[in-house]
Write a protein that holds these residues in place. Structure first.
Motif, short mmCIF file in Angstrom:
data_model
loop_
_atom_site.label_atom_id
_atom_site.label_comp_id
_atom_site.label_asym_id
_atom_site.label_seq_id
_atom_site.Cartn_x
_atom_site.Cartn_y
_atom_site.Cartn_z
N LEU A 46 -14.49 6.02 96.83
CA LEU A 46 -15.50 6.85 96.56
C LEU A 46 -15.37 7.93 97.69
O LEU A 46 -15.77 9.24 97.06
CB LEU A 46 -16.98 6.26 97.03
CG LEU A 46 -17.61 5.14 95.92
CD1 LEU A 46 -18.81 4.40 96.54
CD2 LEU A 46 -17.50 5.63 94.66
N ASP A 47 -14.80 7.85 98.81
CA ASP A 47 -14.61 8.81 99.86
C ASP A 47 -13.56 9.90 98.99
O ASP A 47 -13.44 10.94 99.24
CB ASP A 47 -14.15 8.48 100.97
CG ASP A 47 -15.24 7.99 101.85
OD1 ASP A 47 -16.48 8.29 101.52
OD2 ASP A 47 -15.08 6.94 102.87
N GLN A 59 -11.90 3.51 90.29
CA GLN A 59 -11.78 2.57 91.28
C GLN A 59 -13.15 2.39 92.37
O GLN A 59 -14.14 3.32 92.51
CB GLN A 59 -10.73 2.52 92.22
CG GLN A 59 -9.56 2.37 91.40
CD GLN A 59 -8.21 2.77 92.25
OE1 GLN A 59 -8.30 2.40 93.49
NE2 GLN A 59 -7.24 3.36 91.91
N LEU A 60 -13.30 1.28 92.76
CA LEU A 60 -14.60 0.96 93.67
C LEU A 60 -14.08 0.13 94.65
O LEU A 60 -13.75 -0.97 94.48
CB LEU A 60 -15.95 0.41 92.82
CG LEU A 60 -17.12 0.51 93.71
CD1 LEU A 60 -17.65 1.95 93.79
CD2 LEU A 60 -18.29 -0.20 92.85
N GLN A 61 -14.70 0.18 95.97
CA GLN A 61 -14.50 -0.61 97.04
C GLN A 61 -15.47 -1.65 97.13
O GLN A 61 -16.70 -1.32 96.81
CB GLN A 61 -14.09 0.21 98.36
CG GLN A 61 -15.55 0.45 98.87
CD GLN A 61 -15.88 2.08 98.39
OE1 GLN A 61 -15.22 2.62 97.66
NE2 GLN A 61 -16.56 2.57 99.24
N PHE A 62 -15.18 -2.98 97.23
CA PHE A 62 -15.98 -3.84 97.70
C PHE A 62 -16.10 -4.34 99.44
O PHE A 62 -15.63 -5.27 99.67
CB PHE A 62 -15.71 -5.26 96.97
CG PHE A 62 -15.98 -5.11 95.60
CD1 PHE A 62 -17.05 -5.89 94.77
CD2 PHE A 62 -15.33 -4.19 94.73
CE1 PHE A 62 -17.11 -5.91 93.50
CE2 PHE A 62 -15.86 -4.04 93.38
CZ PHE A 62 -16.87 -5.10 92.65
N GLU A 63 -16.59 -3.46 99.95
CA GLU A 63 -16.45 -3.09 101.25
C GLU A 63 -17.19 -4.19 102.07
O GLU A 63 -16.66 -4.50 103.35
CB GLU A 63 -17.11 -1.91 101.79
CG GLU A 63 -18.39 -1.42 101.67
CD GLU A 63 -19.14 -1.24 100.44
OE1 GLU A 63 -20.20 -0.81 100.48
OE2 GLU A 63 -18.45 -1.19 99.53
N MET A 64 -17.91 -4.96 101.66
CA MET A 64 -18.43 -6.13 102.41
C MET A 64 -17.93 -7.49 102.37
O MET A 64 -18.00 -8.24 103.14
CB MET A 64 -19.94 -6.25 102.02
CG MET A 64 -20.27 -7.03 100.71
SD MET A 64 -19.46 -6.47 99.00
CE MET A 64 -20.56 -5.03 98.92
N THR A 65 -16.77 -7.50 101.36
CA THR A 65 -16.18 -8.85 101.34
C THR A 65 -15.20 -9.27 102.22
O THR A 65 -14.45 -8.46 102.91
CB THR A 65 -15.48 -8.74 99.83
OG1 THR A 65 -14.60 -7.84 99.68
CG2 THR A 65 -16.55 -8.66 98.53
N ASP A 66 -14.83 -10.16 102.44
CA ASP A 66 -13.98 -11.12 103.10
C ASP A 66 -12.47 -10.56 102.99
O ASP A 66 -11.57 -10.05 103.94
CB ASP A 66 -13.80 -12.45 103.57
CG ASP A 66 -15.13 -13.02 104.14
OD1 ASP A 66 -15.96 -12.20 104.40
OD2 ASP A 66 -15.42 -14.13 103.83
#
Length: 588
Positions: A46-47, A59-66
């Motif tokens: 996103l950045d 694309q998309l980050q799943f920033e909270m995941t382990d």
């Protein structure tokens, strides 16, 4: 304020073999910076889109995941190891800056991964759910010019529907560990999802790009994307928005906390210290910053007393604040367009004077726009950078949720900060500098970036503004806001202040409406430490200017000073001080 998160970093790691011989160090280091940027973009797509790096638009980050955090850790470990192999002394001055910046980012990134901030992936001020809504409006950085662009965002929307599930999973983990949002912030987030649920798909924000097809699209292309977008919105996004809203109302809100600062959370004190370091780029402690804030508030209040006397107001300074808050003369606008027109007027006033202070000016175009309706109620005025290739202008967004209560006493100052010569100059010049590696063209350090923007507010009189004492008071008021932030942010997160204590402190020291002060305090609750960056950076830039003026005397050139500060882009404040000090020595 600039709506960019501090960049962290990587998707898949490629091992960079660095030859440590001094005559090869420069070549190897250049390769390292290029790979660092690519891997950072892959971790933060996103950045990347926001910065015009369009290889990641699907694309998309799943920033909270382990799993994501594990990739971040591998990224930081890898680059920490690679930096050890670089012959630092063989690098040029600008390459040494790049080296030190990467090293700083790696160290702070590793510190953040030790904390549990991923258990609160949603708040009302910024984040993935708000960025996706902005992109979906087709008025932001996500491009919608080609068939591939539409396909990219289609994939991104599908990922976003899954992202919501991941956010719920980690918020449930947060509930179990007692790491949750304050109740008042949860209440602000709920309508952000409710507003995304529309009876008609045509009214949905994520349908916006369908109404703006390029003329080059065939009837078949338009029909296909219309059908596919409508299907994703109806069958994937809207049900997920409803699911998140229901979760927030029935499970998360009852579990949300009554406290205001993150110091009340398990591990919260350590997390706040890391945020303080991240946002100020200094080693200052919360206690030191709190005391500095109290001193700045006292200094600025004395200046405000002078303006109160100048306009002949007989009451106390707090009564003067009330006078300004409620003055009909300072709320003259009837239509939102009139607010925008006033900023255009400010722009015209300063244009002839900017050349006197800046030999270095950007080529990127600039626009003033009203903040989009879907986020206007909780948004602050902000600058969103343009695209480096010139395809998108820099945009100064102004929220006008209630034009009849819009008080313009600080608008001249606000324009200098968010637009010219504040964020628009600094960010555009950084992106346009061909001598900087890409990772620095699109980088952000709040203390430098926000510090610069706050510093430019002090140039108002020289640029032809602040002739009206109320507009000058607006400058003092906005600087006071940044000083109050030092007190309130550390007060809530380090000293255990309540939201109500913070609001009361703001009401006693600021001329803003109570609704604005409440919004400000809730912003500090959502993003601890960010509010510290402005004043800490401004004071350092003012300190360095005074040092240069004192040591150079008649040789001091304000244009040259501004060039030295701006030309290399954002960096930690210690690096900026080193750069200015070296310039002073060379100029003697």
């Amino acid at each position: 304020m600039r709506n960019i998160k501090v960049i962290t970093s990587l998707f898949l790691l490629s091992v960079i073999m660095i030859n440590c011989k001094s005559n090869d160090a420069t070549v190897d280091f250049k390769q390292l910076t290029e790979t660092y940027f690519k891997e950072k973009n892959a971790l933060n797509p996103l950045d990347a889109t926001q910065n015009g790096q369009n290889d990641y638009n699907d694309q998309l980050q799943f920033e909270m995941t382990d799993s994501y955090r594990k990739k971040q850790g591998e990224f930081f470990d890898n680059y920490a190891a690679q930096l050890e192999k670089v012959d630092f002394e063989s690098l040029s001055d600008e390459e040494k800056n790049s080296y030190d910046i990467i090293k700083w980012e790696v160290e702070v990134g590793k510190d953040l991964l030790k904390q549990n901030a991923n258990l609160t992936p949603i708040q009302q001020f910024w984040g993935t759910h708000l960025t996706m809504a902005q992109f979906g409006s087709a008025e932001s950085a996500q491009p919608f010019k080609t068939e591939k662009d539409y396909t990219n965002f289609q994939k991104r929307m599908e990922l976003y529907s899954v992202w919501i599930d991941s956010a719920i999973v980690y918020m449930k983990k947060g509930i179990k560990k007692g790491v949750v949002l304050p109740e008042v912030l949860t209440q602000k987030v709920i309508p952000q999802f409710d507003d995304m649920v529309t009876p008609k798909v045509e009214d949905n924000l994520f349908y916006s790009s369908i109404k703006k097809f390029p003329e080059s699209f065939s009837a078949q292309q338009k029909e296909q994307f219309t059908k596919e977008y409508a299907s994703i919105i109806n069958t994937k996004l809207v049900p997920q928005f409803q699911k998140m809203s229901a979760f927030l109302k029935t499970e998360y809100l009852p579990a949300s906390r009554k406290t205001s600062g993150i110091g009340a959370l398990p591990g919260g004190n350590d997390l706040y210290k890391t945020y303080v370091k991240q946002w100020t780029t200094t080693e200052m402690t919360p206690e030191e910053i709190h005391e500095l804030g109290l001193k700045e508030v006292a200094r600025l209040k004395a200046e405000m007393e002078k303006v109160k006397a100048q306009v002949g107001f007989k009451g106390t300074i707090v009564e003067f604040f009330d006078h300004i808050r409620n003055s009909k003369e300072l709320k003259p606008f009837k239509k939102p367009e009139e607010v925008i027109a006033n900023f255009e007027r400010v722009y015209e006033i300063i244009k002839p004077n900017v050349d006197k202070f800046f030999s270095l000016q950007p080529k990127t175009k600039f626009e003033i726009r009203r903040t989009e309706a879907f986020r206007e109620k909780t948004a602050s005025a902000e600058y969103v950078q343009g695209a480096a290739d010139g395809s998108r202008p820099g945009i100064f967004y102004v929220p006008i949720p209630d034009v009849n209560n819009y008080n313009y006493y600080g608008d001249e100052d606000l324009f200098l900060h968010e637009a010219i010569p504040g964020h628009h100059f600094q960010i555009s010049l950084q992106q346009e500098n061909a001598l900087l590696p890409d990772f620095r063209k699109f980088n952000w350090f709040g203390a430098y970036g926000e510090g610069w923007a706050l510093y430019t507010e002090s140039l108002g009189k020289e640029l032809g503004l602040y002739k009206d004492p109320y507009q000058y008071f607006g400058m003092l008021g906005n600087e006071m806001l940044r000083a109050v932030r030092l007190v309130v942010d550390t007060g809530m997160h380090n000293k255990g202040w309540s939201r109500e204590q913070a609001i009361e402190y703001g009401m006693n020291n600021l001329a803003e409406n109570e609704s604005v002060i409440v919004q400000e305090v809730e912003r500090y609750m959502a993003i601890p430490g960010q509010a510290l960056s402005y004043k800490i950076g401004q004071l350092k830039i003012l300190e360095l200017r005074k040092k240069a003026e004192t040591e150079l005397g008649s040789k001091f050139d304000i244009k040259k000073y501004h060039q030295i500060v701006l030309e290399s882009g954002v960096m930690p404040l210690a690096l900026l001080e080193k750069k200015v000090t070296n310039w002073i020595k060379a100029s003697k």
